[in-house]
Design a protein around this motif. Sequence first.
Motif, PDB file in Angstrom:
ATOM      1  N   VAL A 177       0.849  -1.193   0.000  1.00 23.47           N
ATOM      2  CA  VAL A 177       0.000   0.000   0.000  1.00 23.47           C
ATOM      3  C   VAL A 177       0.882   1.240   0.000  1.00 23.47           C
ATOM      4  CG1 VAL A 177      -1.855   1.218   1.182  1.00 23.47           C
ATOM      5  CG2 VAL A 177      -1.770  -1.288   1.247  1.00 23.47           C
ATOM      6  N   PHE A 178       0.612   2.143  -0.949  1.00 26.02           N
ATOM      7  CA  PHE A 178       1.401   3.351  -1.128  1.00 26.02           C
ATOM      8  C   PHE A 178       0.576   4.593  -0.802  1.00 26.02           C
ATOM      9  CE2 PHE A 178       3.239   0.160  -3.908  1.00 26.02           C
ATOM     10  CZ  PHE A 178       4.612   0.354  -3.799  1.00 26.02           C
ATOM     11  N   PRO A 179       1.199   5.649  -0.271  1.00 21.40           N
ATOM     12  CA  PRO A 179       0.479   6.902  -0.013  1.00 21.40           C
ATOM     13  C   PRO A 179      -0.136   7.490  -1.269  1.00 21.40           C
ATOM     14  CG  PRO A 179       2.595   6.893   1.126  1.00 21.40           C
ATOM     15  CD  PRO A 179       2.579   5.691   0.231  1.00 21.40           C
ATOM     16  N   TYR A 180      -1.121   8.349  -1.078  1.00 27.12           N
ATOM     17  CA  TYR A 180      -1.938   8.895  -2.165  1.00 27.12           C
ATOM     18  C   TYR A 180      -1.137   9.607  -3.247  1.00 27.12           C
ATOM     19  CZ  TYR A 180      -1.214  13.671  -0.538  1.00 27.12           C
ATOM     20  OH  TYR A 180      -0.637  14.876  -0.233  1.00 27.12           O
ATOM     21  N   ASN A 181       0.005  10.195  -2.892  1.00 25.07           N
ATOM     22  CA  ASN A 181       0.779  11.005  -3.848  1.00 25.07           C
ATOM     23  C   ASN A 181       2.028  10.296  -4.346  1.00 25.07           C
ATOM     24  OD1 ASN A 181       2.112  11.034  -1.415  1.00 25.07           O
ATOM     25  ND2 ASN A 181       2.526  13.240  -1.413  1.00 25.07           N
ATOM     26  N   THR A 182       2.065   8.960  -4.238  1.00 23.43           N
ATOM     27  CA  THR A 182       3.238   8.204  -4.672  1.00 23.43           C
ATOM     28  C   THR A 182       3.377   8.252  -6.190  1.00 23.43           C
ATOM     29  OG1 THR A 182       2.948   6.696  -2.805  1.00 23.43           O
ATOM     30  CG2 THR A 182       4.387   5.968  -4.599  1.00 23.43           C
ATOM     31  N   PRO A 183       4.545   8.641  -6.722  1.00 25.39           N
ATOM     32  CA  PRO A 183       4.754   8.623  -8.166  1.00 25.39           C
ATOM     33  C   PRO A 183       4.711   7.194  -8.710  1.00 25.39           C
ATOM     34  CG  PRO A 183       6.422   9.958  -7.063  1.00 25.39           C
ATOM     35  CD  PRO A 183       5.696   9.202  -5.992  1.00 25.39           C
ATOM     36  N   PHE A 184       4.314   7.050  -9.939  1.00 28.76           N
ATOM     37  CA  PHE A 184       4.213   5.723 -10.549  1.00 28.76           C
ATOM     38  C   PHE A 184       5.542   4.985 -10.521  1.00 28.76           C
ATOM     39  CE2 PHE A 184       5.026   3.215 -14.388  1.00 28.76           C
ATOM     40  CZ  PHE A 184       4.109   2.194 -14.204  1.00 28.76           C
ATOM     41  N   ASP A 185       6.629   5.687 -10.772  1.00 26.03           N
ATOM     42  CA  ASP A 185       7.940   5.034 -10.840  1.00 26.03           C
ATOM     43  C   ASP A 185       8.275   4.293  -9.558  1.00 26.03           C
ATOM     44  OD1 ASP A 185       8.298   5.957 -13.399  1.00 26.03           O
ATOM     45  OD2 ASP A 185       9.466   7.716 -12.813  1.00 26.03           O
ATOM     46  N   THR A 237      -5.020  15.376  -8.478  1.00 28.92           N
ATOM     47  CA  THR A 237      -4.208  15.472  -9.691  1.00 28.92           C
ATOM     48  C   THR A 237      -3.013  14.529  -9.684  1.00 28.92           C
ATOM     49  OG1 THR A 237      -3.095  17.366  -8.675  1.00 28.92           O
ATOM     50  CG2 THR A 237      -4.897  17.838 -10.192  1.00 28.92           C
ATOM     51  N   GLU A 238      -2.386  14.331  -8.523  1.00 29.60           N
ATOM     52  CA  GLU A 238      -1.221  13.439  -8.473  1.00 29.60           C
ATOM     53  C   GLU A 238      -1.624  11.994  -8.749  1.00 29.60           C
ATOM     54  OE1 GLU A 238       1.578  15.505  -5.111  1.00 29.60           O
ATOM     55  OE2 GLU A 238      -0.506  15.067  -4.599  1.00 29.60           O
ATOM     56  N   ALA A 239      -2.771  11.578  -8.217  1.00 29.41           N
ATOM     57  CA  ALA A 239      -3.258  10.226  -8.463  1.00 29.41           C
ATOM     58  C   ALA A 239      -3.615  10.027  -9.930  1.00 29.41           C
ATOM     59  CB  ALA A 239      -4.472   9.938  -7.582  1.00 29.41           C
ATOM     60  N   VAL A 240      -4.211  11.040 -10.545  1.00 35.03           N
ATOM     61  CA  VAL A 240      -4.564  10.953 -11.966  1.00 35.03           C
ATOM     62  C   VAL A 240      -3.315  10.749 -12.812  1.00 35.03           C
ATOM     63  CG1 VAL A 240      -5.501  12.230 -13.928  1.00 35.03           C
ATOM     64  CG2 VAL A 240      -6.705  12.267 -11.733  1.00 35.03           C
ATOM     65  N   LEU A 241      -2.255  11.474 -12.518  1.00 35.60           N
ATOM     66  CA  LEU A 241      -1.002  11.314 -13.265  1.00 35.60           C
ATOM     67  C   LEU A 241      -0.443   9.903 -13.104  1.00 35.60           C
ATOM     68  CD1 LEU A 241       0.773  14.729 -12.526  1.00 35.60           C
ATOM     69  CD2 LEU A 241      -0.244  13.979 -14.682  1.00 35.60           C
ATOM     70  N   SER A 242      -0.504   9.370 -11.884  1.00 33.84           N
ATOM     71  CA  SER A 242      -0.004   8.012 -11.644  1.00 33.84           C
ATOM     72  C   SER A 242      -0.818   6.981 -12.409  1.00 33.84           C
ATOM     73  CB  SER A 242      -0.024   7.686 -10.144  1.00 33.84           C
ATOM     74  OG  SER A 242       0.921   8.458  -9.447  1.00 33.84           O
ATOM     75  N   VAL A 243      -2.135   7.155 -12.445  1.00 36.75           N
ATOM     76  CA  VAL A 243      -2.997   6.201 -13.146  1.00 36.75           C
ATOM     77  C   VAL A 243      -2.749   6.264 -14.659  1.00 36.75           C
ATOM     78  CG1 VAL A 243      -5.393   5.601 -13.688  1.00 36.75           C
ATOM     79  CG2 VAL A 243      -4.732   6.124 -11.328  1.00 36.75           C
ATOM     80  N   LYS A 244      -2.493   7.431 -15.177  1.00 38.70           N
ATOM     81  CA  LYS A 244      -2.151   7.530 -16.603  1.00 38.70           C
ATOM     82  C   LYS A 244      -0.923   6.690 -16.923  1.00 38.70           C
ATOM     83  CE  LYS A 244      -4.191  12.002 -17.831  1.00 38.70           C
ATOM     84  NZ  LYS A 244      -3.958  13.359 -18.354  1.00 38.70           N
ATOM     85  N   ARG A 245       0.064   6.718 -16.047  1.00 39.53           N
ATOM     86  CA  ARG A 245       1.269   5.919 -16.244  1.00 39.53           C
ATOM     87  C   ARG A 245       0.966   4.429 -16.077  1.00 39.53           C
ATOM     88  NH1 ARG A 245       6.181   8.117 -15.182  1.00 39.53           N
ATOM     89  NH2 ARG A 245       6.929   6.067 -15.925  1.00 39.53           N
ATOM     90  N   MET A 246       0.093   4.083 -15.138  1.00 41.00           N
ATOM     91  CA  MET A 246      -0.288   2.684 -14.963  1.00 41.00           C
ATOM     92  C   MET A 246      -0.915   2.121 -16.240  1.00 41.00           C
ATOM     93  SD  MET A 246      -2.048   2.774 -11.193  1.00 41.00           S
ATOM     94  CE  MET A 246      -1.224   3.504  -9.788  1.00 41.00           C
TER      95      MET A 246
END
Length: 368
Positions: free
Chosen positions: A206-214, A237-246
């Motif tokens: 489990v990762f915090p809400y603002n964890t970068p995808f990398d 917004t940070e979660a949206v960016l991570s999901v785009k990378r996922m």
Amino acid sequence: MKKQTTTDAILLLEDGTVFNGKSLGLIGTTGGELCFNTGMTGYQEIFTDPSYYGQIVITTVSHVGNYGVQPQEVESDNIQIKGLVCKDFSHFFSRNTAEGSLQEYFEKAGIVGICEIDTRALVRYIRDKGAMNAIISSDTTDIEVLKEKLSAVPNMEGLELSSHVSTTENYEMKPENAKYRVAVLDLGIKKNIINNLVSRGCEIKVFPYNTPFDEMEKWNPDGYFISNGPGDPAATTEAVLSVKRMLQDEKPLFGICLGHQVLAQANDIPTYKMHNGHRGLNHPVKNLITGRCEVTSQNHGFVVDGEALKNHPLVEVTHINLNDNTIEGIRMKGKPAFSVQYHPESSPGPHDSEYLFDDFVELLKQNK
């Protein structure tokens, strides 16, 4: 158990409407967005659901507190609601397995509430007028003072709240004979969601809400899970960016509630605030893939824009709400990614939708 004493309390809505009642929980003042839950049971799970952070909950069931509280029925480590409004609040409990009363539970957590008001009239009022902020006070009845305090309560629209309820550090859970590794983005996850993943052979981190995808990718997961949580999905917004990378990684992805809305946002599909949200244990949903209907547990005040989904080249609708035809589920075309607006972990609620966890595990199996 000694008889509890109460004091006069007041509920002030942002449009100036006033309801008078009696205090429950801690004596004090609290404010938040006013919403109602139509569930007949499961109040402890509701009060500890991180998706309710920032909200005052009205329970439409007549009696609250009658079966006490126990540790097994929490969905997080804290009470998450800002306050409680109910008709009859029971200071006594009858369940012999309970470890204490709801009054003691609220006092320890510092939760302010109001009871002995006409909740039917209140629910009908905000059902017609729409969700609005409110303030409860049992230490002052000065309307002008309360109006000033209420004006400082932030509007839920545009509010990012995952940072208040997400884990601050990574943590792992691994069942015996784990088959799959799932990276979980915690936007306010419920404990029973974790239980459902672990019980199906998933080792999770489990990762915090603002964890970068990398950072999540370094763990080399077989798939990703995006959790439920509070606040406006457009502000995550940070979660949206991570999901785009996922999605670029093309591994299986499953989102629930806020996670569902974030998946939509990652595909440039907007969300909007509802007149009144869906909160209860008996919302009918139709699975458009199988044609079957489910009775579902729900808790959300925002929804994916159905008009924006029409003719979308990458996303299709899988589930709709049979009360108002709002979007309840989507999946990606050509990618192993899907999400639902409701709560298949069913805590509290019916178990009609637990198959969705099996569907996710099947995707993990196919893509491993």
